[in-house]
Design a protein around this motif. Sequence first.
Motif, PDB file in Angstrom:
ATOM      1  N   ASN A 316      87.207  27.103  39.737  1.00  0.00           N
ATOM      2  CA  ASN A 316      86.565  25.959  39.087  1.00  0.00           C
ATOM      3  C   ASN A 316      86.583  26.069  37.567  1.00  0.00           C
ATOM      4  N   THR A 317      87.156  27.160  37.042  1.00  0.00           N
ATOM      5  CA  THR A 317      87.237  27.362  35.599  1.00  0.00           C
ATOM      6  C   THR A 317      88.576  28.021  35.267  1.00  0.00           C
ATOM      7  N   ILE A 318      89.259  27.465  34.271  1.00  0.00           N
ATOM      8  CA  ILE A 318      90.532  28.045  33.817  1.00  0.00           C
ATOM      9  C   ILE A 318      90.475  28.193  32.300  1.00  0.00           C
ATOM     10  N   ILE A 319      90.829  29.372  31.839  1.00  0.00           N
ATOM     11  CA  ILE A 319      90.884  29.665  30.409  1.00  0.00           C
ATOM     12  C   ILE A 319      92.331  29.950  30.026  1.00  0.00           C
ATOM     13  N   ARG A 320      92.756  29.369  28.911  1.00  0.00           N
ATOM     14  CA  ARG A 320      94.078  29.739  28.381  1.00  0.00           C
ATOM     15  C   ARG A 320      93.874  30.888  27.395  1.00  0.00           C
ATOM     16  N   PRO A 322      94.175  33.179  24.489  1.00  0.00           N
ATOM     17  CA  PRO A 322      94.808  32.925  23.188  1.00  0.00           C
ATOM     18  C   PRO A 322      95.944  33.875  22.857  1.00  0.00           C
ATOM     19  N   SER A 323      95.857  35.108  23.303  1.00  0.00           N
ATOM     20  CA  SER A 323      96.848  36.103  22.893  1.00  0.00           C
ATOM     21  C   SER A 323      98.239  35.832  23.453  1.00  0.00           C
ATOM     22  N   ASP A 324      98.309  35.293  24.680  1.00  0.00           N
ATOM     23  CA  ASP A 324      99.623  35.084  25.286  1.00  0.00           C
ATOM     24  C   ASP A 324      99.788  33.710  25.942  1.00  0.00           C
ATOM     25  N   GLY A 325      98.758  32.863  25.885  1.00  0.00           N
ATOM     26  CA  GLY A 325      98.866  31.518  26.442  1.00  0.00           C
ATOM     27  C   GLY A 325      98.801  31.442  27.953  1.00  0.00           C
ATOM     28  N   LEU A 326      98.530  32.562  28.624  1.00  0.00           N
ATOM     29  CA  LEU A 326      98.482  32.562  30.087  1.00  0.00           C
ATOM     30  C   LEU A 326      97.183  31.943  30.584  1.00  0.00           C
ATOM     31  N   LEU A 327      97.250  31.300  31.758  1.00  0.00           N
ATOM     32  CA  LEU A 327      96.083  30.671  32.364  1.00  0.00           C
ATOM     33  C   LEU A 327      95.387  31.661  33.290  1.00  0.00           C
ATOM     34  N   VAL A 328      94.084  31.832  33.086  1.00  0.00           N
ATOM     35  CA  VAL A 328      93.288  32.773  33.875  1.00  0.00           C
ATOM     36  C   VAL A 328      92.199  31.985  34.604  1.00  0.00           C
ATOM     37  N   GLY A 329      92.127  32.161  35.942  1.00  0.00           N
ATOM     38  CA  GLY A 329      91.201  31.393  36.751  1.00  0.00           C
ATOM     39  C   GLY A 329      89.959  32.168  37.151  1.00  0.00           C
ATOM     40  N   TYR A 330      88.816  31.461  37.195  1.00  0.00           N
ATOM     41  CA  TYR A 330      87.532  32.043  37.573  1.00  0.00           C
ATOM     42  C   TYR A 330      86.800  31.093  38.522  1.00  0.00           C
ATOM     43  N   ASN A 331      85.732  31.600  39.142  1.00  0.00           N
ATOM     44  CA  ASN A 331      84.868  30.747  39.949  1.00  0.00           C
ATOM     45  C   ASN A 331      83.413  31.006  39.556  1.00  0.00           C
ATOM     46  N   THR A 332      82.786  29.998  38.946  1.00  0.00           N
ATOM     47  CA  THR A 332      81.367  30.109  38.586  1.00  0.00           C
ATOM     48  C   THR A 332      80.490  29.321  39.554  1.00  0.00           C
ATOM     49  N   VAL A 476      66.886  21.149  46.771  1.00  0.00           N
ATOM     50  CA  VAL A 476      67.524  21.683  45.564  1.00  0.00           C
ATOM     51  C   VAL A 476      68.621  20.718  45.151  1.00  0.00           C
ATOM     52  N   SER A 477      68.480  20.167  43.955  1.00  0.00           N
ATOM     53  CA  SER A 477      69.443  19.186  43.457  1.00  0.00           C
ATOM     54  C   SER A 477      70.734  19.853  42.998  1.00  0.00           C
ATOM     55  N   GLY A 478      71.818  19.105  43.097  1.00  0.00           N
ATOM     56  CA  GLY A 478      73.098  19.586  42.586  1.00  0.00           C
ATOM     57  C   GLY A 478      73.078  19.824  41.093  1.00  0.00           C
ATOM     58  N   VAL A 479      72.104  19.217  40.399  1.00  0.00           N
ATOM     59  CA  VAL A 479      71.979  19.453  38.962  1.00  0.00           C
ATOM     60  C   VAL A 479      71.732  20.928  38.680  1.00  0.00           C
ATOM     61  N   GLU A 480      70.942  21.588  39.557  1.00  0.00           N
ATOM     62  CA  GLU A 480      70.667  23.018  39.374  1.00  0.00           C
ATOM     63  C   GLU A 480      71.956  23.823  39.409  1.00  0.00           C
ATOM     64  N   MET A 481      72.788  23.546  40.388  1.00  0.00           N
ATOM     65  CA  MET A 481      74.061  24.254  40.493  1.00  0.00           C
ATOM     66  C   MET A 481      74.966  23.896  39.321  1.00  0.00           C
ATOM     67  N   PHE A 482      74.986  22.592  38.980  1.00  0.00           N
ATOM     68  CA  PHE A 482      75.886  22.147  37.921  1.00  0.00           C
ATOM     69  C   PHE A 482      75.589  22.838  36.595  1.00  0.00           C
ATOM     70  N   ILE A 483      74.314  22.891  36.219  1.00  0.00           N
ATOM     71  CA  ILE A 483      73.964  23.514  34.941  1.00  0.00           C
ATOM     72  C   ILE A 483      74.286  25.003  34.953  1.00  0.00           C
ATOM     73  N   ARG A 484      74.013  25.665  36.079  1.00  0.00           N
ATOM     74  CA  ARG A 484      74.284  27.102  36.152  1.00  0.00           C
ATOM     75  C   ARG A 484      75.783  27.400  36.095  1.00  0.00           C
ATOM     76  N   GLN A 485      76.579  26.612  36.823  1.00  0.00           N
ATOM     77  CA  GLN A 485      78.020  26.882  36.772  1.00  0.00           C
ATOM     78  C   GLN A 485      78.585  26.513  35.406  1.00  0.00           C
ATOM     79  N   ALA A 486      78.011  25.478  34.769  1.00  0.00           N
ATOM     80  CA  ALA A 486      78.476  25.096  33.435  1.00  0.00           C
ATOM     81  C   ALA A 486      78.129  26.165  32.404  1.00  0.00           C
ATOM     82  N   GLY A 488      78.021  29.340  33.022  1.00  0.00           N
ATOM     83  CA  GLY A 488      79.054  30.359  33.217  1.00  0.00           C
ATOM     84  C   GLY A 488      80.377  29.959  32.581  1.00  0.00           C
ATOM     85  N   GLN A 489      80.710  28.669  32.696  1.00  0.00           N
ATOM     86  CA  GLN A 489      81.948  28.189  32.083  1.00  0.00           C
ATOM     87  C   GLN A 489      81.890  28.277  30.564  1.00  0.00           C
ATOM     88  N   PHE A 490      80.753  27.878  29.992  1.00  0.00           N
ATOM     89  CA  PHE A 490      80.648  27.884  28.534  1.00  0.00           C
ATOM     90  C   PHE A 490      80.771  29.299  27.984  1.00  0.00           C
TER      91      PHE A 490
END
Length: 517
Positions: A316-320, A322-332, A476-486, A488-490
Motif C-alpha cells: 500500500n506504499t511505494i517509495i522511489r 533517491p540514490s538509485d531510483g528503484l521502487l521499494v514497496g511496504y505495507n502499513t 471502529v471507523s475506517g478513519v482510525e485505520m486510515f490515519i494510522r496507515q497514513a 506510517g506512509q508519511f
Amino acid sequence: MGWKSDLLVCTSLECETGEEMLISMDLAKKQGADIVELCVASLSFSHISEVEQLLKLRNLPSIVSLGCTDQRRRHSIIEATWLQILNRAVAVGVEFVEINHEVRAWEIVSKLKRQVSNTKVIVSNYVNTGNLTAETLGDLIVDMQSANADIIKLVINVDSITHVAPIFHVLTHCQVPLIARAVGDRGLISQLLGPKYGAFIVSGSLNGKTEPGLPPLASIRQIYKLHYMDSHTKIFGVVSNPVGHSKGPLLHNPAFRHTGYNGIYVPLLVDDINEFFRVYSCNDFAGFSVGIPHKETAVSCCDEVDPLALLIGAVNTIIRRPSDGLLVGYNTDCEACITAIEDAFRQRHNVNGHVSPISGRLFVLIGAGGAGRAMAFGARSRGARVVIFNRSFERAKALAAAVSGEALPYECLNEFRPEKGMILANSSAIGMDPNPQQTPICKAALTSYELVFDAVYTPRNTRLLQEAAEVGAIVVSGVEMFIRQALGQFKLFTNGLGTHLCFRHCLLLFAYDGVSM
C-alpha cells in the motif's frame, strides 16, 4: 519554498445573463480565483453593448473567449458579431482575449494588435485525442506560434493519466507562455502539477459545479497551495481507481507544509499501474499510496519489497529510493488495522497488557483483496482464528490457506453465528460512497459480534457501523485505520520527519467533511 506570485488561478464562467456572470465572478473571487474566463457563447444578449457593459463592470482580470463546454447552453454567435466583441474587449482594456487557432487566427490577431492596447492574445487549440507524444504537441505549438500569439493554450481530451506526461514535457520546454489542460478525470494532475513544470495559469471549478479534470477553486489554495510549488517540489500521490473518495490530500499536504517539506500529494486515477510507473519514472515522482484495486499488482511493480509486505502479498506504499531510483514497496495497512481494533477493545474494557485482546478470538473477515490480506495476516499474527468470506470463493480459499484460516462461501455470511464475542472486519468497498446505503451483512447477524470494524471511511459512519452500534457492538471507523496507515506512509515519504506533530491536526480535519478536493 517561496510563494509564486506569478501563478494565476482561473475559472470559466458560463452564464445566460450578464447579471449572472457578475454574480459568479464575485463568487469566484471569494473562492480564490485571480482571473476568470468569460465564455461569451453562453450569454443571451440582444445587443453587443450588453456584453461591453459586462466587461466594464468586471471585478477580476478576465479572458474573453467564445468557448462554451455546455453545448446545450451554447448560443449562435456569427463571426462578425464575435469580431465586434473582440474589438470592444480590446477597447475597454480586457486583459486577455482568446481566439481558436482554426478560425483564421493569424488574420484576427494581426487586426487586434494594430490597436494600441495592453490586451494579450491567447491562441487556443482543442484536441480531441489525448494519445499524443511530446513531439506531436511540440509541432502543434510551433504551428500555433505562427499566428503571432502572446500565449498558447492547449485543451486535450485524455483517457489515461499517462497521456498527461507529454503535456508536462511541453510545459517545461515551450518558448512562449503556455496554458495546458488535460480534460477528464484522468487529467486532474495537469492542473495540480502544472505549476511545477512552468504553468502560469491553472484552472479550477466553482464549488457546486463539478467538472472532470478540474480541482475545486477552494482546494487549490486551502489544500494543495499550488502557489508554493516550484521545480524542486517532490510529487506524492494515491494510485487508485476510483480515487475521488480519498482523503489523503487532506492529511499529507498540511503535514508537508508543517514540516517544511517541499512536497505535494495528489489523487492519481490509474487504470494500468504497470504503465503508470513505466511512464512516470523520474525521481520527482517520489512516493505513492496504493489503493483499490492495485495493492496486489503493485508487488510486481516494485524492485524491492519489505518482508512483511511480501508475506502479505500486498503493497500500500511505494517509495522511489533517491540514490538509485528503484521502487521499494511496504505495507502499513496491517499494523494500522490491528492496532485500531486492539485499542478499541482496551478502551472499552479499560485494560492494558502485552497480550493482544484479539488473541484466541474468531476474526471474521469480509474481502480478500489487498486490504483484506493485510488484516488477515495481522489478525493471525496476534493469535486470532481467521475466517474469510469473499465473493470469489477461490480467492477466499487462497488467503485462508496462507494464514491457516478457514474460507466459507459469501452466501453463508448472514447465517454464520458459531459463537458470541466475534470480531467482524469489512475490507471490501461495500458501503463506500457513492453507495452508502449498502452493507455487507444483515443487521440481525451483527448481534454475534462484540466488535465491528469497517475499512470504508467515506462515509465516516457507514451503514454497517450504524447498525452495529444499534445492536451494542464496539464500532471502529475506517478513519482510525486510515490515519494510522497514513502516518506510517508519511514517515516513509519523509524519512520520519515530524510525523506525530503534523498529524495531530489531521484528526480535526476529518471532523469537517465540507472541504472538497
